[in-house]
Design a protein around this motif. Sequence first.
Motif, PDB file in Angstrom:
ATOM      1  N   SER A   1       0.658  -1.129  -0.020  1.00 20.31           N
ATOM      2  CA  SER A   1      -0.094   0.109  -0.098  1.00 20.31           C
ATOM      3  C   SER A   1       0.822   1.218  -0.110  1.00 20.31           C
ATOM      4  O   SER A   1       0.299   2.354  -0.001  1.00 20.31           O
ATOM      5  CB  SER A   1      -1.016   0.098   1.260  1.00 20.31           C
ATOM      6  OG  SER A   1      -0.092   0.071   2.250  1.00 20.31           O
ATOM      7  N   SER A   2       2.144   1.332   0.030  1.00 21.75           N
ATOM      8  CA  SER A   2       3.058   2.366   0.128  1.00 21.75           C
ATOM      9  C   SER A   2       4.489   2.024  -0.679  1.00 21.75           C
ATOM     10  O   SER A   2       4.694   0.993  -1.012  1.00 21.75           O
ATOM     11  CB  SER A   2       3.258   2.821   1.411  1.00 21.75           C
ATOM     12  OG  SER A   2       4.199   1.848   2.085  1.00 21.75           O
ATOM     13  N   GLN A   3       5.034   2.825  -1.237  1.00 27.12           N
ATOM     14  CA  GLN A   3       6.374   2.938  -1.729  1.00 27.12           C
ATOM     15  C   GLN A   3       7.424   2.315  -0.561  1.00 27.12           C
ATOM     16  O   GLN A   3       7.939   1.304  -1.105  1.00 27.12           O
ATOM     17  CB  GLN A   3       6.897   4.474  -2.262  1.00 27.12           C
ATOM     18  CG  GLN A   3       8.171   4.101  -2.831  1.00 27.12           C
ATOM     19  CD  GLN A   3       8.459   5.340  -3.546  1.00 27.12           C
ATOM     20  OE1 GLN A   3       7.861   6.244  -3.955  1.00 27.12           O
ATOM     21  NE2 GLN A   3       9.965   5.445  -3.979  1.00 27.12           N
ATOM     22  N   GLU A   4       7.105   2.424   0.672  1.00 26.55           N
ATOM     23  CA  GLU A   4       7.927   1.891   1.692  1.00 26.55           C
ATOM     24  C   GLU A   4       7.707   0.354   1.673  1.00 26.55           C
ATOM     25  O   GLU A   4       8.692  -0.388   1.804  1.00 26.55           O
ATOM     26  CB  GLU A   4       7.595   2.358   3.058  1.00 26.55           C
ATOM     27  CG  GLU A   4       8.636   1.883   4.079  1.00 26.55           C
ATOM     28  CD  GLU A   4       8.512   2.523   5.505  1.00 26.55           C
ATOM     29  OE1 GLU A   4       9.178   2.069   6.356  1.00 26.55           O
ATOM     30  OE2 GLU A   4       7.482   3.295   5.611  1.00 26.55           O
ATOM     31  N   ASP A   5       6.414   0.060   1.548  1.00 23.30           N
ATOM     32  CA  ASP A   5       6.059  -1.522   1.496  1.00 23.30           C
ATOM     33  C   ASP A   5       6.725  -1.922   0.610  1.00 23.30           C
ATOM     34  O   ASP A   5       7.173  -3.324   0.447  1.00 23.30           O
ATOM     35  CB  ASP A   5       4.587  -1.482   1.332  1.00 23.30           C
ATOM     36  CG  ASP A   5       3.901  -1.422   2.698  1.00 23.30           C
ATOM     37  OD1 ASP A   5       4.293  -1.261   3.560  1.00 23.30           O
ATOM     38  OD2 ASP A   5       2.646  -1.166   2.481  1.00 23.30           O
ATOM     39  N   CYS A   6       6.641  -1.461  -0.947  1.00 19.58           N
ATOM     40  CA  CYS A   6       7.224  -1.995  -2.190  1.00 19.58           C
ATOM     41  C   CYS A   6       8.583  -2.240  -1.690  1.00 19.58           C
ATOM     42  O   CYS A   6       9.382  -3.246  -2.415  1.00 19.58           O
ATOM     43  CB  CYS A   6       6.839  -1.314  -3.229  1.00 19.58           C
ATOM     44  SG  CYS A   6       5.059  -1.060  -3.819  1.00 19.58           S
ATOM     45  N   GLU A   7       9.506  -1.027  -1.202  1.00 15.95           N
ATOM     46  CA  GLU A   7      10.905  -1.007  -1.281  1.00 15.95           C
ATOM     47  C   GLU A   7      11.081  -2.248  -0.472  1.00 15.95           C
ATOM     48  O   GLU A   7      12.159  -3.185  -0.490  1.00 15.95           O
ATOM     49  CB  GLU A   7      11.373   0.028  -0.446  1.00 15.95           C
ATOM     50  CG  GLU A   7      11.350   1.439  -1.239  1.00 15.95           C
ATOM     51  CD  GLU A   7      11.448   2.764  -0.798  1.00 15.95           C
ATOM     52  OE1 GLU A   7      11.805   2.710   0.349  1.00 15.95           O
ATOM     53  OE2 GLU A   7      11.449   3.644  -1.420  1.00 15.95           O
TER      54      GLU A   7
END
Length: 85
Positions: free
Chosen positions: A16-22
């Motif tokens: 749900s966020s760029q941090e999650d993706c990273e």
Amino acid sequence: MNKEVKELYDVILQLSSQEDCENFFADLVTYNELNNMAQRLQAAKLLKEGYTYVQIIEKTGISNTTLSRVSTALKHGKGYKKFLK
């Protein structure tokens, strides 16, 4: 499509966020694999903008073979067309 691939897609859809993706992709793939995916996306964008193969190879360092695959996917696939504006 096998069960494991569907499971992977289901997990990706939960990000749900760029941090999650990273965090997820840092655990899932190597730095080089991630860079290769990003390079293909950049090449698709440049193709869509009308850059030539030579210009794209110079800008991204992508191989001619990989660029050809990206070009085919851009022309005949569904993903790039839907998500690249």
